[in-house]
Scaffold this motif. Structure first.
Motif, PDB file in Angstrom:
ATOM      1  N   VAL A   1       0.836  -1.206   0.000  1.00 24.60           N
ATOM      2  CA  VAL A   1       0.000   0.000   0.000  1.00 24.60           C
ATOM      3  C   VAL A   1       0.864   1.245   0.000  1.00 24.60           C
ATOM      4  CG1 VAL A   1      -1.810   1.256   1.226  1.00 24.60           C
ATOM      5  CG2 VAL A   1      -1.765  -1.242   1.276  1.00 24.60           C
ATOM      6  N   SER A   2       0.582   2.143  -0.911  1.00 22.94           N
ATOM      7  CA  SER A   2       1.330   3.395  -0.989  1.00 22.94           C
ATOM      8  C   SER A   2       0.684   4.453  -0.117  1.00 22.94           C
ATOM      9  CB  SER A   2       1.381   3.896  -2.438  1.00 22.94           C
ATOM     10  OG  SER A   2       1.910   5.195  -2.489  1.00 22.94           O
ATOM     11  N   ALA A   3       1.498   5.169   0.659  1.00 23.66           N
ATOM     12  CA  ALA A   3       0.975   6.270   1.465  1.00 23.66           C
ATOM     13  C   ALA A   3       0.599   7.461   0.592  1.00 23.66           C
ATOM     14  CB  ALA A   3       2.006   6.691   2.503  1.00 23.66           C
ATOM     15  N   ASP A   4       0.990   7.430  -0.681  1.00 23.78           N
ATOM     16  CA  ASP A   4       0.652   8.534  -1.584  1.00 23.78           C
ATOM     17  C   ASP A   4      -0.802   8.471  -2.022  1.00 23.78           C
ATOM     18  OD1 ASP A   4       3.233   9.548  -1.498  1.00 23.78           O
ATOM     19  OD2 ASP A   4       3.899   8.240  -3.129  1.00 23.78           O
ATOM     20  N   GLU A   5      -1.430   7.281  -1.959  1.00 22.49           N
ATOM     21  CA  GLU A   5      -2.834   7.146  -2.314  1.00 22.49           C
ATOM     22  C   GLU A   5      -3.675   7.298  -1.057  1.00 22.49           C
ATOM     23  OE1 GLU A   5      -4.200   4.046  -4.858  1.00 22.49           O
ATOM     24  OE2 GLU A   5      -2.188   3.699  -5.646  1.00 22.49           O
ATOM     25  N   ARG A   6      -4.614   8.237  -1.087  1.00 17.47           N
ATOM     26  CA  ARG A   6      -5.421   8.523   0.096  1.00 17.47           C
ATOM     27  C   ARG A   6      -6.835   7.979  -0.057  1.00 17.47           C
ATOM     28  NH1 ARG A   6      -2.044   9.908   4.253  1.00 17.47           N
ATOM     29  NH2 ARG A   6      -0.280  11.032   3.364  1.00 17.47           N
ATOM     30  N   ALA A   7      -7.390   7.536   1.054  1.00 15.29           N
ATOM     31  CA  ALA A   7      -8.770   7.076   1.044  1.00 15.29           C
ATOM     32  C   ALA A   7      -9.716   8.233   0.745  1.00 15.29           C
ATOM     33  CB  ALA A   7      -9.109   6.444   2.402  1.00 15.29           C
ATOM     34  N   ASP A   8     -10.870   7.910   0.179  1.00 10.97           N
ATOM     35  CA  ASP A   8     -11.821   8.945  -0.224  1.00 10.97           C
ATOM     36  C   ASP A   8     -12.334   9.768   0.943  1.00 10.97           C
ATOM     37  OD1 ASP A   8     -13.375   6.776  -2.708  1.00 10.97           O
ATOM     38  OD2 ASP A   8     -11.604   8.071  -2.818  1.00 10.97           O
ATOM     39  N   LEU A   9     -12.554   9.118   2.100  1.00 13.66           N
ATOM     40  CA  LEU A   9     -13.223   9.793   3.210  1.00 13.66           C
ATOM     41  C   LEU A   9     -12.310  10.085   4.383  1.00 13.66           C
ATOM     42  CD1 LEU A   9     -16.559   7.763   3.236  1.00 13.66           C
ATOM     43  CD2 LEU A   9     -16.092   9.962   2.151  1.00 13.66           C
ATOM     44  N   ALA A  10     -10.989   9.904   4.213  1.00 17.15           N
ATOM     45  CA  ALA A  10     -10.074  10.134   5.328  1.00 17.15           C
ATOM     46  C   ALA A  10      -8.701  10.498   4.796  1.00 17.15           C
ATOM     47  CB  ALA A  10      -9.989   8.886   6.212  1.00 17.15           C
ATOM     48  N   GLU A  11      -7.797  10.805   5.717  1.00 18.02           N
ATOM     49  CA  GLU A  11      -6.454  11.202   5.327  1.00 18.02           C
ATOM     50  C   GLU A  11      -5.480  10.028   5.300  1.00 18.02           C
ATOM     51  OE1 GLU A  11      -5.351  14.153   4.239  1.00 18.02           O
ATOM     52  OE2 GLU A  11      -7.448  14.722   4.221  1.00 18.02           O
ATOM     53  N   GLY A  12      -5.936   8.847   5.723  1.00 20.53           N
ATOM     54  CA  GLY A  12      -5.027   7.702   5.786  1.00 20.53           C
ATOM     55  C   GLY A  12      -4.813   7.062   4.427  1.00 20.53           C
ATOM     56  N   ALA A  13      -3.839   6.120   4.395  1.00 20.44           N
ATOM     57  CA  ALA A  13      -3.574   5.384   3.174  1.00 20.44           C
ATOM     58  C   ALA A  13      -4.797   4.541   2.809  1.00 20.44           C
ATOM     59  CB  ALA A  13      -2.354   4.493   3.360  1.00 20.44           C
ATOM     60  N   CYS A  14      -4.993   4.331   1.527  1.00 24.08           N
ATOM     61  CA  CYS A  14      -6.171   3.617   1.039  1.00 24.08           C
ATOM     62  C   CYS A  14      -5.868   2.128   0.920  1.00 24.08           C
ATOM     63  CB  CYS A  14      -6.594   4.191  -0.309  1.00 24.08           C
ATOM     64  SG  CYS A  14      -8.113   3.483  -0.941  1.00 24.08           S
ATOM     65  N   PHE A  15      -6.467   1.320   1.787  1.00 20.34           N
ATOM     66  CA  PHE A  15      -6.200  -0.113   1.803  1.00 20.34           C
ATOM     67  C   PHE A  15      -7.148  -0.892   0.897  1.00 20.34           C
ATOM     68  CE2 PHE A  15      -3.848   1.091   5.462  1.00 20.34           C
ATOM     69  CZ  PHE A  15      -2.896   0.130   5.635  1.00 20.34           C
ATOM     70  N   ASN A  16      -8.263  -0.290   0.508  1.00 25.44           N
ATOM     71  CA  ASN A  16      -9.284  -1.075  -0.181  1.00 25.44           C
ATOM     72  C   ASN A  16      -9.292  -0.852  -1.682  1.00 25.44           C
ATOM     73  OD1 ASN A  16     -10.183   1.529  -0.105  1.00 25.44           O
ATOM     74  ND2 ASN A  16     -12.295   1.037   0.483  1.00 25.44           N
ATOM     75  N   ASP A  17      -8.262  -0.217  -2.215  1.00 23.70           N
ATOM     76  CA  ASP A  17      -8.229   0.032  -3.661  1.00 23.70           C
ATOM     77  C   ASP A  17      -6.783  -0.008  -4.139  1.00 23.70           C
ATOM     78  OD1 ASP A  17      -9.123   0.575  -6.160  1.00 23.70           O
ATOM     79  OD2 ASP A  17      -9.226   2.742  -5.888  1.00 23.70           O
ATOM     80  N   THR A  18      -6.113  -1.109  -3.831  1.00 24.15           N
ATOM     81  CA  THR A  18      -4.703  -1.267  -4.157  1.00 24.15           C
ATOM     82  C   THR A  18      -4.544  -2.319  -5.236  1.00 24.15           C
ATOM     83  OG1 THR A  18      -4.024  -0.660  -1.924  1.00 24.15           O
ATOM     84  CG2 THR A  18      -2.433  -1.890  -3.247  1.00 24.15           C
ATOM     85  N   GLY A  19      -3.881  -1.981  -6.323  1.00 22.48           N
ATOM     86  CA  GLY A  19      -3.671  -2.910  -7.428  1.00 22.48           C
ATOM     87  C   GLY A  19      -2.581  -3.921  -7.089  1.00 22.48           C
ATOM     88  N   VAL A  20      -2.884  -5.210  -7.277  1.00 26.48           N
ATOM     89  CA  VAL A  20      -1.904  -6.266  -7.048  1.00 26.48           C
ATOM     90  C   VAL A  20      -2.046  -7.342  -8.121  1.00 26.48           C
ATOM     91  CG1 VAL A  20      -1.842  -5.937  -4.535  1.00 26.48           C
ATOM     92  CG2 VAL A  20      -3.438  -7.589  -5.519  1.00 26.48           C
ATOM     93  N   GLU A  21      -1.043  -8.182  -8.238  1.00 32.62           N
ATOM     94  CA  GLU A  21      -1.116  -9.382  -9.058  1.00 32.62           C
ATOM     95  C   GLU A  21      -0.876 -10.585  -8.150  1.00 32.62           C
ATOM     96  OE1 GLU A  21      -2.247 -11.693 -11.139  1.00 32.62           O
ATOM     97  OE2 GLU A  21      -2.068 -10.046 -12.575  1.00 32.62           O
ATOM     98  N   VAL A  22      -1.350 -11.748  -8.576  1.00 33.27           N
ATOM     99  CA  VAL A  22      -1.212 -12.954  -7.770  1.00 33.27           C
ATOM    100  C   VAL A  22      -0.647 -14.076  -8.633  1.00 33.27           C
ATOM    101  CG1 VAL A  22      -2.431 -14.660  -6.354  1.00 33.27           C
ATOM    102  CG2 VAL A  22      -3.195 -12.276  -6.354  1.00 33.27           C
ATOM    103  N   ALA A  23       0.330 -14.799  -8.090  1.00 34.80           N
ATOM    104  CA  ALA A  23       0.935 -15.911  -8.799  1.00 34.80           C
ATOM    105  C   ALA A  23       1.359 -16.982  -7.796  1.00 34.80           C
ATOM    106  CB  ALA A  23       2.140 -15.447  -9.615  1.00 34.80           C
ATOM    107  N   SER A  24       1.635 -18.150  -8.273  1.00 33.44           N
ATOM    108  CA  SER A  24       2.093 -19.232  -7.413  1.00 33.44           C
ATOM    109  C   SER A  24       3.404 -18.862  -6.750  1.00 33.44           C
ATOM    110  CB  SER A  24       2.263 -20.516  -8.228  1.00 33.44           C
ATOM    111  OG  SER A  24       2.691 -21.572  -7.408  1.00 33.44           O
ATOM    112  N   ALA A  25       3.551 -19.179  -5.469  1.00 39.55           N
ATOM    113  CA  ALA A  25       4.779 -18.825  -4.740  1.00 39.55           C
ATOM    114  C   ALA A  25       5.895 -19.806  -5.054  1.00 39.55           C
ATOM    115  CB  ALA A  25       4.495 -18.811  -3.251  1.00 39.55           C
TER     116      ALA A  25
END
Length: 208
Positions: free
Chosen positions: A184-208
Motif C-alpha cells: 500500500v502506498s501512502a501517496d494514495e489517500r482514502a476517499d473519506l479520510a487522510e489515511g492510506a487507502c487499503f481497499n483500492d490497491t492494485g496487485v497481481e497474484v501468482a504461485s509462490a
C-alpha cells in the motif's frame, strides 16, 4: 519516552501477559518476540495515525513503506498484551500517566494452533482457474511496492477481479518478511479520510 513507571502500574493493575518495547525492527518483529507459540497478533492499523515525521522520512529518504515499518515504530512505542477484560483499564492507567494510549488490536490462537498463521488471500474461483492455482497453496501477492506470501482461499465471497485479506493484519511470521501494508502506498489517500487507502490497491497474484 520512558514508560517504566506507567508499565509497572499496568502490570500491577491488570492481567498483563507481555509487553513489547517497539524499537529497532518495527512493530511486527518486536511484538512477535513476546508472543508464545500458537498465538498470532492482529493490529488494527486504523486505530492510530503515525506522526508526520514518519512520512517525511519516507519521502525525503526515498524509503519504501516496508523498510520504514521494519526499522521504525511508526508511532507505537510500547504494546501491552493484557486480558481482554482489562484492556480498557490498562488504557486508563496509561492515560493517567499522561501517555497517549488506545486498544490497537487483539491476540488469538492461530488456525490449527500453529504460531504465526497468516491471514488468507481470498480469491474468486474464476481468477483461481485462470492462474492455475489451488486452494490452500501459498501465493505471491505483489505490485511495484513489494511482495507478500499468503495461503490461498477460494471463495465466492469476493467478486472476480478482486482479492481480499483481513484488514489491518500484520503477518508476524510472513514468509516474505513483509506485511500486507508493504503493498500500500501512502501517496494514495482514502476517499473519506487522510489515511492510506487499503481497499483500492492494485496487485497481481501468482504461485509462490
Amino acid at each position: 519516552c520512558i514508560y517504566a513507571k506507567a508499565c509497572l502500574d499496568v502490570a500491577r493493575g491488570t492481567a498483563t501477559h507481555a509487553m513489547s518495547h517497539v524499537t529497532g525492527g518495527g512493530l511486527a518483529a518486536n511484538l512477535e518476540r513476546v508472543l508464545p507459540d500458537g498465538v498470532v497478533a492482529t493490529v488494527d492499523r486504523g486505530s492510530w495515525t503515525p506522526q508526520p515525521v514518519f512520512d517525511l522520512v519516507r519521502r525525503v529518504g526515498s524509503v519504501d513503506l516496508a523498510d520504514l515499518e521494519r526499522t521504525l515504530n511508526c508511532g507505537i512505542g510500547m504494546v501491552a498484551v493484557t486480558a481482554r477484560d482489562d484492556a480498557d483499564r490498562a488504557v486508563a492507567l496509561l492515560r493517567g500517566h499522561g501517555l497517549e494510549a488506545w486498544v490497537c488490536g487483539e491476540v488469538a490462537r492461530g488456525a490449527g494452533g500453529r504460531a504465526g498463521d497468516a491471514p488468507r488471500l481470498m480469491m474468486h474461483p474464476e481468477d483461481v482457474q485462470l492462474r492455475g492455482l489451488e486452494n490452500g497453496q501459498n501465493v505471491r501477492v505483489f505490485n511495484d511496492l513489494g511482495t507478500v506470501i499468503l495461503p490461498l482461499q477460494i471463495t465466492n465471497a469476493v467478486s472476480a477481479g478482486v482479492v481480499a485479506s483481513e484488514k489491518g493484519a500484520w503477518l508476524a511470521s510472513s514468509k516474505s518478511d513483509q506485511t500486507i501494508s508493504a503493498l500500500v502506498s501512502a501517496d494514495e489517500r482514502a476517499d473519506l479520510a487522510e489515511g492510506a487507502c487499503f481497499n483500492d490497491t492494485g496487485v497481481e497474484v501468482a504461485s509462490a
